[in-house]
Structure formats: C-alpha cells, structure tokens
Write an enzyme that holds these catalytic residues in place. Structure first.
Site, short mmCIF file in Angstrom:
data_model
loop_
_atom_site.label_atom_id
_atom_site.label_comp_id
_atom_site.label_asym_id
_atom_site.label_seq_id
_atom_site.Cartn_x
_atom_site.Cartn_y
_atom_site.Cartn_z
N ASP A 84 15.01 49.84 57.08
CA ASP A 84 16.03 49.49 58.00
C ASP A 84 17.38 50.26 57.49
O ASP A 84 17.89 49.72 56.27
CB ASP A 84 16.44 48.05 58.08
N ASP A 109 11.50 43.57 66.60
CA ASP A 109 12.16 43.42 65.43
C ASP A 109 13.14 42.41 65.35
O ASP A 109 14.27 42.61 66.09
CB ASP A 109 12.66 44.72 65.26
C1 DX5 Z 1 17.88 43.74 61.37
C2 DX5 Z 1 16.48 44.80 61.10
C3 DX5 Z 1 15.15 44.05 61.20
C4 DX5 Z 1 15.21 42.76 60.07
C5 DX5 Z 1 13.85 41.84 60.05
O1 DX5 Z 1 18.71 44.84 61.79
O2 DX5 Z 1 16.34 45.86 62.08
O3 DX5 Z 1 14.07 44.82 60.72
O4 DX5 Z 1 15.54 43.18 58.72
O5 DX5 Z 1 14.11 40.71 59.19
P1 DX5 Z 1 13.71 39.41 59.60
O6 DX5 Z 1 12.13 39.62 59.76
O7 DX5 Z 1 13.90 38.73 58.50
O8 DX5 Z 1 14.47 39.09 60.82
ZN ZN Z 2 14.57 47.12 61.67
#
Ligand code: DX5
Ligand code: ZN
Length: 227
Positions: free
Chosen positions: A34, A179
């Site tokens: 990310d 996501d």
């Molecule tokens: C948020 C990201 C996601 C996030 C997922 O901007 O794109 O990939 O990190 O993390 P969790 O699963 O903890 O929501």
């Molecule tokens: Zn992401």
C-alpha cells in the site's frame, strides 16, 4: 479458489523481513504493498514501501501487487515494475481524465504488468465499466484509503454484486479484489457477492497463527465450516 493478498501497510520496519518470510509460509497469493504519497492520502510511506518492494524482490518468491494511493500514479510504475511487481493498481480518482487512465493502462500492459483500477468508497462502480476490456482487475475499496485496521464498509457489497453482474452480462472475465476491513466474518459476504481476491492487513498481522488466519479467509474453508 479465493486468492489472498496480504497488506503490508501496518508492518513495522524493524521486523519486516521476518514477517515477509513468515507470511510467505502461510501460502498467501500476493504481497499487497500500500503506497501512500501523503497527497492523495495522508501519511506518506513511499520510502518504506519502496524498501519493502526491494526486500521482497530480493528474498521472496510470492508475487507482489502494488496499490498506488498516489496522485500521478505513472510516476511510480517503473520503480515497482523494476522490483518485480506483477500487478499495479492505480486509483481512478487520482487521474485527471480518461486519457490519463487509458495511458496508464496502456503503459502497464505494454510492460507486461497486469493493470488494475481501484475505486474509493465514494466512487460509483459504473465509472470503471468503460475500462474493463483493457484491465486485469478492479480493486473495490471497502474502507477509506490510507489506513489499515478500519471497519468494513458494507456498501462495498453492492458494488461487488453490480460489477459481477455487469461482467457476466457482458462476457468480461476480470478479477474482483476487495480491500479493507477483511476478516473471517466480512470475507464471507465479500466472497458470496463475487469477490475473487481479498486483501487483508491487520486480521492477519494481529493473528497468532498466520497460516490459520489466511486459510480462514478462503472460500473453501468457509464451505468446510458449513458442513
Ligand atoms: C487501506 C489499504 C488496505 C488496508 C488493509 O488504504 O489499501 O490494503 O491496509 O488493511 P486492513 O485489512 O487492516 O483493513
Ligand atoms: Zn490496499
């Protein structure tokens, strides 16, 4: 089979490489990087994610996808392609016009990298329809981009459902990735509505058994549970 991409957004630098090794043995399908530029979303982590990409490219075998939460996404394509990214996903909202979107897709396809378009919660799913014939996947954000550990936004399910129906009606084969806020409960809905890949960050990072956490997100496990 549901594919699992593990978000590295909240992985601390001091134990990053050991996490990469350990999570790789949990049979994940993708590392999910990310990348935040501090403009499209806050908390700029560009240098950290570039370092993670280099380390993964050096010591790991599992494919890497890059989720660019950045303005002018094309600026970062070359670096992450050089680090072996197999899929690069940029935000529709980060592009000024249709021309930029098509140019990004073309550049990725020409370089043999699978192109993905991400849409934030406030963007309607119809906005990606015109690009579906040219891309490999759509990333439907089920949280506000930029942070891990947020709660799943249920409205994302309607988007998954609409996209899956549109692809079926128009004979388009595409990967639907979801996501944000994915855990052993929300994975069930996301999968049943049509998600083919799930991104999970904190649910896996905070678990005490990575393999079990990854397995609990896959459709087959959910089916087994029902029996
Ligand atoms: C948020 C990201 C996601 C996030 C997922 O901007 O794109 O990939 O990190 O993390 P969790 O699963 O903890 O929501
Ligand atoms: Zn992401």
């Amino acid at each position: 089979m549901t594919e699992i991409a593990v978000s590295l957004l909240d992985v601390e630098e001091e134990n990053a490489v050991s996490y990469f090794y350990n999570i790789e043995t949990a049979k994940i399908d993708y590392f999910h990087l990310d990348v935040n530029d501090g403009k499209f979303v806050d908390n700029n982590n560009m240098e950290k994610m570039k370092d993670y990409a280099l380390k993964i490219n050096t010591v790991c075998m599992t494919p890497m996808e890059v989720h660019l939460m950045t303005e002018t996404p094309k600026e970062y394509f070359d670096y992450f392609m050089d680090q072996g990214a197999t899929r690069i996903i940029f935000h529709l909202e980060a592009c000024k016009d249709n021309e930029e979107i098509l140019s990004n897709i073309k550049y990725l396809n020409e370089n043999g990298v699978r192109a993905g378009i991400a849409i934030s919660p406030e963007t309607s799913i119809e906005r990606v329809y015109d690009y579906l014939p040219y891309i490999h996947m759509v990333l439907i954000m089920s949280v506000i981009p930029g942070r891990g550990g947020q709660k799943f936004i249920p409205e994302a399910l309607r988007k998954i459902d609409k996209l899956k129906k549109y692809c079926k009606d128009n004979n388009i084969d595409i990967d639907i990735e979801v996501d944000g806020g994915i855990n052993n409960v929300t994975c069930k809905d996301a999968t049943s509505y049509g998600a083919t890949t799930l991104v999970a960050g904190r649910y896996i990072l905070d678990s005490d058994n990575y393999s079990e956490a990854v397995r609990s997100l896959r459709e087959e496990y959910i089916e087994e549970e029902k029996e």
